[in-house]
Write an enzyme that holds these catalytic residues in place. Structure first.
Site, PDB file in Angstrom:
ATOM      1  N   LYS A 115      26.691 -33.898 -52.776  1.00  0.00           N
ATOM      2  CA  LYS A 115      25.365 -33.758 -52.162  1.00  0.00           C
ATOM      3  C   LYS A 115      25.466 -34.166 -50.719  1.00  0.00           C
ATOM      4  O   LYS A 115      26.335 -34.968 -50.352  1.00  0.00           O
ATOM      5  CB  LYS A 115      24.348 -34.678 -52.866  1.00  0.00           C
ATOM      6  CG  LYS A 115      22.903 -34.295 -52.617  1.00  0.00           C
ATOM      7  CD  LYS A 115      22.471 -33.267 -53.629  1.00  0.00           C
ATOM      8  CE  LYS A 115      21.000 -32.967 -53.580  1.00  0.00           C
ATOM      9  NZ  LYS A 115      20.578 -32.334 -54.851  1.00  0.00           N
TER      10      LYS A 115
HETATM   11  N1  GLU Z   1      19.688 -28.742 -54.679  1.00  0.00           N
HETATM   12  C1  GLU Z   1      19.732 -28.122 -55.968  1.00  0.00           C
HETATM   13  C2  GLU Z   1      19.918 -29.173 -57.052  1.00  0.00           C
HETATM   14  O1  GLU Z   1      19.598 -30.305 -56.857  1.00  0.00           O
HETATM   15  C3  GLU Z   1      20.751 -26.997 -56.043  1.00  0.00           C
HETATM   16  C4  GLU Z   1      22.172 -27.415 -55.808  1.00  0.00           C
HETATM   17  C5  GLU Z   1      23.131 -26.266 -55.668  1.00  0.00           C
HETATM   18  O2  GLU Z   1      22.745 -25.131 -55.868  1.00  0.00           O
HETATM   19  O3  GLU Z   1      24.286 -26.532 -55.367  1.00  0.00           O
HETATM   20  O4  GLU Z   1      20.318 -28.881 -58.148  1.00  0.00           O
END
Ligand code: GLU
Length: 423
Positions: free
Chosen positions: A113
């Site tokens: 992240k």
């Molecule tokens: N931000 C989204 C989540 O928390 C998508 C993450 C992604 O597609 O890599 O799952």
């Protein structure tokens, strides 16, 4: 954060919540539990300084992060968030939840992240582009289509992904569409990606309701957050016969017992920036929001919203976590004691990353699928994974969150064990 180690949690922080969830899964991992410390430590955390030129000629500095929590099962995967409350501990927790989420639905990814501590509403479009490009360039050291693939999260969107793709591509000297997901369609984006998270929330909620014998027709739905996740989930609930009776966002809370007209609310939000002041509903106190009687409560905003005190006042049959980490450890305990089932984030909101995976696969093969194909595959993967989690929960007599962690962490730690340690 303690001075001793960056993995020491601040009490009550998202990272603290995540570590408590890991403690809960430990007794169910059998011999794999000897690897569990892996889950308590991010593999890698990069902190970057992002200096940008403001439109008025001043220089401003922002702090950015990219955390790769675990890469045992594949490249890192997870979104990038632009928000004034972003900090290392939050990004660590969000990265760790991506490890669990990606493994829970069996995507060939680890968990990662990123984020920048910034209120994007205070930047011009040009400033936002410069911030995005410099951030991308700084984390360019560790991202890539076979290393770590960012995607949208809170306050980031397809345009920001386009800038990220372009910046990474410029730096490596070739167009690399697969470095980020959630791009605009003409740049290798996938049909269905924008609505995938909200769609997944609805699909899992509908299946959880079916298992409890709860009808969707005329069911009352309360939604916190009216962004990309909450608004799409709300719309799908309404399209399937439910009534969205209360909505809260950062501007306030509204209530309409007959069901909010969501098209009108969407237009109001587009015009004013939030749900407050919507003429088609009554204003509601932000704390009373949690007490609105309903069948489905969908927290789809930020983490840590549903703590012990609010959990005591919830009058829902099911809580379906659209956000990442919306329920604290004590909130979870109270809901459990009160017999309110929680469908955890790592399955409820996994629709987004599942279609990110489809986007990545389509970019690699330069062959693009129809939206019907994407939605059918999304439903199959998501509901298949949910069934496995429900079966595990029934078999071990544990809550759905712990069951999701059992399924996911077993996969992560088995990969860890099979790969072995180097050297
Ligand atoms: N931000 C989204 C989540 O928390 C998508 C993450 C992604 O597609 O890599 O799952």
């Amino acid at each position: 954060m303690s001075n001793l180690s960056f993995i020491e949690p601040m009490p009550g922080s998202p990272w603290d919540t995540y570590l408590a969830q890991v403690d809960q899964v430990a007794p169910y991992l059998g011999p794999l539990a000897r690897w569990i410390e892996t889950l308590r430590r991010p593999k890698r955390a990069l902190i970057v300084d992002i200096p940008i030129m403001l439109d008025d000629g001043r220089v401003a500095h922002f702090e950015g992060y990219r955390v790769q929590h675990n890469l045992s099962r594949g490249p890192g995967k997870g979104g990038v968030r632009f928000h004034p409350a972003v900090n290392l501990e939050e990004v660590m927790a969000l990265a760790a939840w991506m490890t669990v989420k990606n493994a829970a639905v069996n995507l060939p990814y680890g968990g990662a992240k990123g984020g920048v501590r910034v209120d994007p509403a205070t930047l011009s479009r040009q400033e936002l582009e410069r911030l995005t490009r410099r951030y991308t360039s700084e984390i360019g050291l560790i991202i890539g289509p076979d290393r770590d693939i960012p995607a949208p999260d809170v306050n980031t969107n397809a345009q920001i992904m386009a800038w990220m793709m372009d910046t990474y591509s410029a730096n490596v000297g070739a167009t690399v569409t697969g470095v980020v997901a959630g791009k605009p369609i003409p740049l290798g984006g996938s049909l269905g990606r924008v609505r995938a998270t909200g769609r997944g929330v609805f699909l899992v909620a509908r299946e959880a309701a079916r298992r409890q014998g709860l009808a969707l027709t005329d069911a009352r739905v309360v939604v916190q957050g009216f962004g990309n996740v909450g608004s799409v989930a709300a719309e799908l609930f309404a399209a399937n016969g439910a009534r969205v009776v209360a909505v809260q966002d950062h501007t306030g809370s509204i209530h309409n017992g007959n069901g909010v007209n969501l098209a009108a609310l969407t237009a109001h939000v587009a015009e004013t920036g939030g749900v407050a002041g919507f003429a088609g509903a009554e204003p509601l106190d932000n704390e009373q929001f949690w007490e609105v009687e309903c069948e489905f409560l969908v927290p789809a905003a930020l983490e840590g919203q549903l703590g012990e005190e609010r959990a005591q006042r919830v009058r829902a049959k099911l809580v379906v976590e659209g956000a990442n980490g919306p329920t604290t450890q004590s909130g979870d305990r109270v809901l459990h004691d009160r017999g309110i089932a929680v469908v955890p984030d790592v399955i409820a909101n996994a629709g987004g990353v599942i279609v990110s995976y489809f986007e990545w696969v389509q970019d690699f093969s330069s062959f693009f699928w129809s939206e019907d194909e994407i939605n059918a595959r999304l439903e199959r993967i998501l509901l298949g994974a949910f069934e496995q989690i429900c079966d595990t929960a029934a078999q071990l007599k544990i809550p759905l969150r712990t069951a999701a962690f059992v399924v996911a962490c077993s996969r992560v730690l088995a990969a860890r064990e099979q790969r072995g340690l180097y050297p």
